[in-house]
Design an enzyme around this catalytic site. Structure first.
Site, mmCIF file in Angstrom:
data_model
loop_
_atom_site.group_PDB
_atom_site.id
_atom_site.type_symbol
_atom_site.label_atom_id
_atom_site.label_comp_id
_atom_site.label_asym_id
_atom_site.label_seq_id
_atom_site.Cartn_x
_atom_site.Cartn_y
_atom_site.Cartn_z
ATOM 1 N N CYS A 383 0.820 -1.209 0.000
ATOM 2 C CA CYS A 383 0.000 0.000 0.000
ATOM 3 C C CYS A 383 0.860 1.267 0.000
ATOM 4 C CB CYS A 383 -0.978 -0.055 1.179
ATOM 5 S SG CYS A 383 -2.410 1.004 0.945
ATOM 6 N N HIS A 508 -3.677 -5.263 0.289
ATOM 7 C CA HIS A 508 -3.117 -5.803 1.541
ATOM 8 C C HIS A 508 -3.326 -7.316 1.552
ATOM 9 C CE1 HIS A 508 -2.539 -1.988 3.838
ATOM 10 N NE2 HIS A 508 -3.515 -1.566 3.069
ATOM 11 N N GLU A 510 -1.892 -9.521 3.055
ATOM 12 C CA GLU A 510 -1.682 -10.113 4.391
ATOM 13 C C GLU A 510 -2.999 -10.369 5.127
ATOM 14 O OE1 GLU A 510 -0.520 -7.225 3.408
ATOM 15 O OE2 GLU A 510 -1.214 -5.602 4.708
HETATM 16 N N1 GLN Z 1 -1.889 6.765 2.876
HETATM 17 C C1 GLN Z 1 -2.023 6.007 1.691
HETATM 18 C C2 GLN Z 1 -3.363 6.198 1.019
HETATM 19 O O1 GLN Z 1 -4.309 6.622 1.611
HETATM 20 C C3 GLN Z 1 -1.761 4.524 1.939
HETATM 21 C C4 GLN Z 1 -2.664 3.888 2.941
HETATM 22 C C5 GLN Z 1 -2.175 2.558 3.443
HETATM 23 O O2 GLN Z 1 -0.976 2.274 3.447
HETATM 24 N N2 GLN Z 1 -3.070 1.711 3.924
HETATM 25 O O3 GLN Z 1 -3.487 5.894 -0.146
#
Ligand code: GLN
Length: 535
Positions: A383, A508, A510
């Site tokens: 992410c 994600h 995970e």
């Molecule tokens: N801050 C970033 C976004 O909003 C990534 C968010 C995250 O890592 N879950 O896109």
């Protein structure tokens, strides 16, 4: 008829109630029953999404896009199943719906009160989950500690449920700490006695006590707890420290917890099928070859902030015969020049660029990524971590000076990571990110495809920003290619062509990794890292 098991906690929080609840749920499921688990969080936030991971640990995202307590992650991993956002009930949600009902006039004429209106709402949320899953058994874990003011309406609701559902359909399990005095080595039961008294004061007599302790519960301590808590000795179980949390179900099973549960709830005891679980635990404990994993992020002081990632790496490592050794690297330390990226990453086999929000520490992450990319060290960006990989590549390979994410630098001349169009008109912060599982189309011939061996995968999300597709061509021309995208246009996976493993994902994966079903992406990452470190 659904059976309800309520799990409360005593003495202090973080005593391992979540793992205990997950373990019991898993054991009952292994007997062939249909089981689900609910976490109740007595805070006023509607969900965990607006809380700092520093304070509360990871925000666990469900398939249906709930931003939930990390205990749901334990439940999903132990039960090997997807749960819904409705499996996490908070005070905020309860009051929200009671107040909406009041405004709509549903209680017209009545004075709206904690008892019965709030407690009715709590009971109906619990029963709705039971219905939704057609569950034989529902575990309900009450967050916090008995005696907290916030928890009282929930305890009152479950007290009422015993009357309404019947004694043979409800079971109260109390998990409490039994500390050992360093000086005498003696296990002290007084705190448990007090927390049981506190429970009784509000009308709940526990049926089972699970003692959390460092070493196995001494017979004398067990006898005392049984006597003072008014339960038979066989209903007092020892949940002492073990090497891995995945052993807890086996530990409880060996003490006959299922006999006690089946007996009280009048359900048929069946021999639980634990073969695959036992096999996994064996593998996990036998894996001894160290794999040095750099964990680069900014919430590294509280390891629970990244618990699903840690567990996903453990699952994959167990199957691949390695033992992950986590080296936590605080990206702000690199950013402030306290350590260089090179010395921070000395001796590591692979690196995880962790998710996150906000500016602090990001320049440190970018420096670490440059080192990892240039030195061919297997790297997985999750992410925000993926977004940092994009920024690093834009600046150092494509020569786009001051390239950045709009989240971090709204004035950047090269917004290689930008707010998603769907986010432009978002007014409220809570529950409005791009959330939950989305289908992702993978591109053949890529590392990511090699990992999943499927054309379409479903992974979960939690973000507002994403790779700016205006830059696709320049990135691809320099070898940072797209390996997967969503049908809504979000670039979900990218990877470096000439690198052992340099993969970033907006998702994600995970969140879907489980002992009995490890994440294919984490598996591939660990496998390549292992093979490379063996050379
Ligand atoms: N801050 C970033 C976004 O909003 C990534 C968010 C995250 O890592 N879950 O896109």
């Amino acid at each position: 008829m659904t059976k309800y098991i309520f799990v409360t906690g005593g003495v202090l929080s973080s005593v391992g109630k979540g793992v205990t609840t997950a373990s019991i749920a898993m054991l009952i499921k292994s007997m062939g029953y249909n089981v689900t688990a609910i976490k109740i969080d007595p805070y006023i936030n509607v969900d965990a999404g607006t809380m700092n991971p520093y304070a509360h640990g990871e925000v666990f995202v469900t398939e249906d896009g709930g931003e939930t307590d990390l205990d749901l992650g334990h439940y999903e991993r132990f039960l090997n199943t997807n749960l819904s956002k409705r499996n996490n009930i908070t005070t905020g949600q309860i009051y929200y719906s009671v107040i909406m009902k009041e405004r709509k006039g549903e209680y017209l004429g009545a004075t709206v009160q904690i008892i019965p209106h709030v407690t009715d709402e709590i009971k109906s949320c619990i029963r709705n989950v039971a219905k939704e899953y057609s569950a034989d058994v529902v575990l309900v874990e009450i967050g916090g500690t008995v005696g907290d003011i916030e928890g009282l309406p929930f305890l009152e609701a479950i007290r009422q449920m015993r009357l309404e559902e019947g004694v043979e359909n409800t079971l109260f399990i109390h998990v409490a700490l039994v500390p050992t005095l360093r000086t005498t080595g003696e296990q002290k039961t007084k705190p448990v006695q007090h927390s049981v008294q506190e429970l009784r004061r509000i009308g709940i007599q526990p049926d089972v006590i699970i003692a959390r302790c460092e070493r196995p519960l001494e017979p004398e301590a067990r006898r005392k707890i049984a006597l003072y808590s008014n339960v038979p000795p066989e209903a007092v179980l020892s949940n002492h420290d073990v090497e891995t949390i995945y052993e807890v179900p086996l530990l409880l099973h060996s003490q006959g917890i299922l006999n006690v549960i089946c007996d009280r709830l009048r359900i048929e005891y069946r021999e639980p099928d634990l073969a695959r679980w036992v096999e996994f635990v064996k593998k996990l404990k036998a894996a001894s070859k160290p794999l040095n994993v750099a964990m680069i992020g900014k919430y590294t002081k509280l390891k629970d902030s990244y618990i699903s990632i840690v567990e996903a790496l453990k699952h994959a490592s167990a199957y691949l015969g390695v033992k992950p050794v986590f080296k936590w690297i605080e990206s702000t330390d690199i950013e402030q020049g306290d350590v260089s990226a090179q010395s921070a990453l000395e001796g590591i086999d692979c690196a995880l660029i962790l998710p996150g929000f906000g500016r602090r520490g990001t320049e440190g992450k970018v420096r670490a990524i440059k080192y990892l990319r240039e030195n061919g060290i297997p790297t997985l960006g999750i992410c925000f971590g993926f977004q940092m990989m994009i920024i690093e590549f834009a600046r150092n390979v494509l020569g786009l000076r001051n390239a950045n994410s709009k989240e971090l630098d709204p004035e950047t001349p090269h917004p290689v990571v930008d707010l998603m169009p769907s986010q432009h008109n978002v007014e409220f912060v809570g529950g409005t990110m791009r959330l939950g599982a989305k289908p992702i189309k993978l591109i053949r011939g890529t590392r990511v495809y090699e990992a999943y061996e499927r054309d379409v995968v479903f992974e979960r999300h939690r973000h507002r920003y994403a790779f700016n597709t205006k830059y696709v061509d320049v990135f691809e021309a320099s070898g940072f290619i797209i390996s997967g995208f969503s049908y809504d246009g979000v670039i979900e996976f990218m990877e470096l062509r000439d690198h052992p493993f340099f993969v970033g994902t907006q998702a994600h994966p995970e969140f879907k990794s489980r002992p009995l079903a490890p994440s294919p992406l984490y598996m591939h990452f660990v496998k390549i890292s292992r093979d490379r470190s063996a050379r």
